[in-house]
Scaffold this motif. Structure first.
Motif, PDB file in Angstrom:
ATOM      1  N   VAL A  45       0.880  -1.174   0.000  1.00  0.00           N
ATOM      2  CA  VAL A  45       0.000   0.000   0.000  1.00  0.00           C
ATOM      3  C   VAL A  45       0.917   1.224   0.000  1.00  0.00           C
ATOM      4  O   VAL A  45       1.763   1.369   0.879  1.00  0.00           O
ATOM      5  CB  VAL A  45      -0.927   0.023   1.234  1.00  0.00           C
ATOM      6  N   LEU A  46       0.739   2.086  -1.002  1.00  0.00           N
ATOM      7  CA  LEU A  46       1.511   3.320  -1.072  1.00  0.00           C
ATOM      8  C   LEU A  46       0.685   4.452  -0.480  1.00  0.00           C
ATOM      9  O   LEU A  46      -0.348   4.830  -1.019  1.00  0.00           O
ATOM     10  CB  LEU A  46       1.909   3.642  -2.516  1.00  0.00           C
ATOM     11  N   ASN A  47       1.140   4.947   0.665  1.00  0.00           N
ATOM     12  CA  ASN A  47       0.487   6.049   1.362  1.00  0.00           C
ATOM     13  C   ASN A  47       0.936   7.354   0.692  1.00  0.00           C
ATOM     14  O   ASN A  47       2.102   7.703   0.722  1.00  0.00           O
ATOM     15  CB  ASN A  47       0.896   6.012   2.834  1.00  0.00           C
ATOM     16  N   LEU A  48      -0.014   8.060   0.096  1.00  0.00           N
ATOM     17  CA  LEU A  48       0.298   9.299  -0.616  1.00  0.00           C
ATOM     18  C   LEU A  48      -0.108  10.544   0.174  1.00  0.00           C
ATOM     19  O   LEU A  48      -0.274  11.617  -0.408  1.00  0.00           O
ATOM     20  CB  LEU A  48      -0.397   9.296  -1.985  1.00  0.00           C
ATOM     21  N   SER A  49      -0.248  10.427   1.480  1.00  0.00           N
ATOM     22  CA  SER A  49      -0.748  11.539   2.295  1.00  0.00           C
ATOM     23  C   SER A  49       0.112  12.791   2.216  1.00  0.00           C
ATOM     24  O   SER A  49      -0.396  13.901   2.384  1.00  0.00           O
ATOM     25  CB  SER A  49      -0.917  11.110   3.753  1.00  0.00           C
ATOM     26  N   ASN A  50       1.404  12.631   1.952  1.00  0.00           N
ATOM     27  CA  ASN A  50       2.277  13.809   1.899  1.00  0.00           C
ATOM     28  C   ASN A  50       2.586  14.257   0.467  1.00  0.00           C
ATOM     29  O   ASN A  50       3.346  15.198   0.265  1.00  0.00           O
ATOM     30  CB  ASN A  50       3.591  13.539   2.644  1.00  0.00           C
ATOM     31  N   THR A  75      -0.188  -7.408  -4.794  1.00  0.00           N
ATOM     32  CA  THR A  75      -1.164  -6.324  -4.915  1.00  0.00           C
ATOM     33  C   THR A  75      -0.465  -5.000  -4.648  1.00  0.00           C
ATOM     34  O   THR A  75       0.475  -4.920  -3.864  1.00  0.00           O
ATOM     35  CB  THR A  75      -2.342  -6.489  -3.932  1.00  0.00           C
ATOM     36  N   PHE A  76      -0.933  -3.962  -5.326  1.00  0.00           N
ATOM     37  CA  PHE A  76      -0.399  -2.613  -5.166  1.00  0.00           C
ATOM     38  C   PHE A  76      -1.579  -1.666  -5.094  1.00  0.00           C
ATOM     39  O   PHE A  76      -2.352  -1.555  -6.033  1.00  0.00           O
ATOM     40  CB  PHE A  76       0.519  -2.258  -6.344  1.00  0.00           C
ATOM     41  N   SER A  77      -1.740  -1.025  -3.937  1.00  0.00           N
ATOM     42  CA  SER A  77      -2.861  -0.114  -3.706  1.00  0.00           C
ATOM     43  C   SER A  77      -2.340   1.266  -3.332  1.00  0.00           C
ATOM     44  O   SER A  77      -1.204   1.412  -2.872  1.00  0.00           O
ATOM     45  CB  SER A  77      -3.739  -0.632  -2.560  1.00  0.00           C
ATOM     46  N   LEU A  78      -3.198   2.255  -3.504  1.00  0.00           N
ATOM     47  CA  LEU A  78      -2.888   3.627  -3.106  1.00  0.00           C
ATOM     48  C   LEU A  78      -3.803   4.014  -1.962  1.00  0.00           C
ATOM     49  O   LEU A  78      -4.967   3.631  -1.927  1.00  0.00           O
ATOM     50  CB  LEU A  78      -3.104   4.578  -4.294  1.00  0.00           C
ATOM     51  N   SER A  79      -3.280   4.790  -1.015  1.00  0.00           N
ATOM     52  CA  SER A  79      -4.112   5.227   0.109  1.00  0.00           C
ATOM     53  C   SER A  79      -3.811   6.673   0.482  1.00  0.00           C
ATOM     54  O   SER A  79      -2.756   7.213   0.131  1.00  0.00           O
ATOM     55  CB  SER A  79      -3.888   4.319   1.329  1.00  0.00           C
ATOM     56  N   LYS A  80      -4.747   7.263   1.190  1.00  0.00           N
ATOM     57  CA  LYS A  80      -4.610   8.610   1.767  1.00  0.00           C
ATOM     58  C   LYS A  80      -4.151   9.639   0.735  1.00  0.00           C
ATOM     59  O   LYS A  80      -3.205  10.383   0.951  1.00  0.00           O
ATOM     60  CB  LYS A  80      -3.681   8.582   2.977  1.00  0.00           C
ATOM     61  N   ILE A  81      -4.877   9.672  -0.384  1.00  0.00           N
ATOM     62  CA  ILE A  81      -4.506  10.541  -1.498  1.00  0.00           C
ATOM     63  C   ILE A  81      -5.073  11.939  -1.280  1.00  0.00           C
ATOM     64  O   ILE A  81      -6.268  12.087  -1.013  1.00  0.00           O
ATOM     65  CB  ILE A  81      -5.038   9.967  -2.823  1.00  0.00           C
ATOM     66  N   MET A  92      -7.764  11.257 -15.294  1.00  0.00           N
ATOM     67  CA  MET A  92      -7.116  10.291 -16.186  1.00  0.00           C
ATOM     68  C   MET A  92      -7.789   8.914 -16.118  1.00  0.00           C
ATOM     69  O   MET A  92      -7.308   7.959 -16.734  1.00  0.00           O
ATOM     70  CB  MET A  92      -5.635  10.177 -15.817  1.00  0.00           C
ATOM     71  N   LYS A  93      -8.872   8.823 -15.356  1.00  0.00           N
ATOM     72  CA  LYS A  93      -9.615   7.581 -15.150  1.00  0.00           C
ATOM     73  C   LYS A  93      -8.775   6.481 -14.503  1.00  0.00           C
ATOM     74  O   LYS A  93      -9.087   5.300 -14.588  1.00  0.00           O
ATOM     75  CB  LYS A  93     -10.237   7.088 -16.452  1.00  0.00           C
ATOM     76  N   LEU A  94      -7.710   6.886 -13.826  1.00  0.00           N
ATOM     77  CA  LEU A  94      -6.852   5.905 -13.160  1.00  0.00           C
ATOM     78  C   LEU A  94      -7.432   5.466 -11.823  1.00  0.00           C
ATOM     79  O   LEU A  94      -6.963   4.481 -11.245  1.00  0.00           O
ATOM     80  CB  LEU A  94      -5.440   6.473 -12.984  1.00  0.00           C
ATOM     81  N   ASP A  95      -8.451   6.175 -11.339  1.00  0.00           N
ATOM     82  CA  ASP A  95      -9.129   5.733 -10.126  1.00  0.00           C
ATOM     83  C   ASP A  95      -9.864   4.416 -10.371  1.00  0.00           C
ATOM     84  O   ASP A  95     -10.193   3.695  -9.440  1.00  0.00           O
ATOM     85  CB  ASP A  95     -10.079   6.804  -9.591  1.00  0.00           C
ATOM     86  N   LYS A  96     -10.078   4.065 -11.653  1.00  0.00           N
ATOM     87  CA  LYS A  96     -10.704   2.797 -12.019  1.00  0.00           C
ATOM     88  C   LYS A  96      -9.655   1.693 -12.179  1.00  0.00           C
ATOM     89  O   LYS A  96      -9.992   0.513 -12.177  1.00  0.00           O
ATOM     90  CB  LYS A  96     -11.471   2.936 -13.330  1.00  0.00           C
ATOM     91  N   VAL A  97      -8.395   2.091 -12.329  1.00  0.00           N
ATOM     92  CA  VAL A  97      -7.307   1.138 -12.556  1.00  0.00           C
ATOM     93  C   VAL A  97      -6.674   0.720 -11.237  1.00  0.00           C
ATOM     94  O   VAL A  97      -6.418  -0.453 -11.004  1.00  0.00           O
ATOM     95  CB  VAL A  97      -6.238   1.754 -13.488  1.00  0.00           C
ATOM     96  N   PHE A  98      -6.429   1.707 -10.375  1.00  0.00           N
ATOM     97  CA  PHE A  98      -5.785   1.449  -9.084  1.00  0.00           C
ATOM     98  C   PHE A  98      -6.819   1.105  -8.021  1.00  0.00           C
ATOM     99  O   PHE A  98      -7.930   1.624  -8.039  1.00  0.00           O
ATOM    100  CB  PHE A  98      -4.996   2.673  -8.620  1.00  0.00           C
ATOM    101  N   ASP A  99      -6.415   0.249  -7.099  1.00  0.00           N
ATOM    102  CA  ASP A  99      -7.210  -0.009  -5.913  1.00  0.00           C
ATOM    103  C   ASP A  99      -6.890   1.104  -4.930  1.00  0.00           C
ATOM    104  O   ASP A  99      -5.757   1.214  -4.451  1.00  0.00           O
ATOM    105  CB  ASP A  99      -6.859  -1.375  -5.330  1.00  0.00           C
ATOM    106  N   ILE A 100      -7.870   1.967  -4.680  1.00  0.00           N
ATOM    107  CA  ILE A 100      -7.659   3.102  -3.770  1.00  0.00           C
ATOM    108  C   ILE A 100      -8.388   2.800  -2.464  1.00  0.00           C
ATOM    109  O   ILE A 100      -9.596   2.581  -2.463  1.00  0.00           O
ATOM    110  CB  ILE A 100      -8.164   4.415  -4.404  1.00  0.00           C
ATOM    111  N   ILE A 101      -7.602   2.753  -1.396  1.00  0.00           N
ATOM    112  CA  ILE A 101      -8.186   2.410  -0.091  1.00  0.00           C
ATOM    113  C   ILE A 101      -8.031   3.557   0.893  1.00  0.00           C
ATOM    114  O   ILE A 101      -7.289   4.475   0.666  1.00  0.00           O
ATOM    115  CB  ILE A 101      -7.565   1.123   0.485  1.00  0.00           C
TER     116      ILE A 101
END
Length: 101
Positions: A45-50, A75-81, A92-101
């Motif tokens: 899970v990649l935390n993108l909060s910063n 699995t590779f997910s994005l979080s805290k965007i 870019m419609k990438l919210d449909k490609v990535f699992d965003i948690i």
């Protein structure tokens, strides 16, 4: 550049020392993420909060990490965007490609 912590078997990664994923830092981030997602069956899970800004090179890094993860049954997910980054991903419609948690 990437700091990781393991929580209940999930590797939580976060970019340190930068609030951007752009051409300046992309190669280093890509190398470190690739190392993590290349481990068979890992959950990242990649935390993108910063992260306040991602350019096209940074988007490429995220897509590359996702592709590598899928090739390794990981699995590779994005979080805290943050809102601006999330809006870019939606545009870019990438919210449909990535699992965003």
């Amino acid at each position: 550049m990437i700091e990781t912590n393991e929580i209940n078997g999930v590797i939580v990664a976060q970019v340190k020392d930068s609030d951007r994923i752009n051409a300046v830092v992309a190669d280093q981030i890509k190398a470190e993420l690739t190392e993590k997602v290349s481990v068979e069956g890992s959950e990242i899970v990649l935390n993108l909060s910063n992260i306040k800004f991602i350019d096209s090179t940074g988007i490429g890094v995220l897509i590359s990490a996702l592709k590598t993860a899928r090739q390794n049954n990981s699995t590779f997910s994005l979080s805290k965007i943050q809102e601006d980054v999330l809006n870019l991903l939606k545009l870019m419609k990438l919210d449909k490609v990535f699992d965003i948690i």
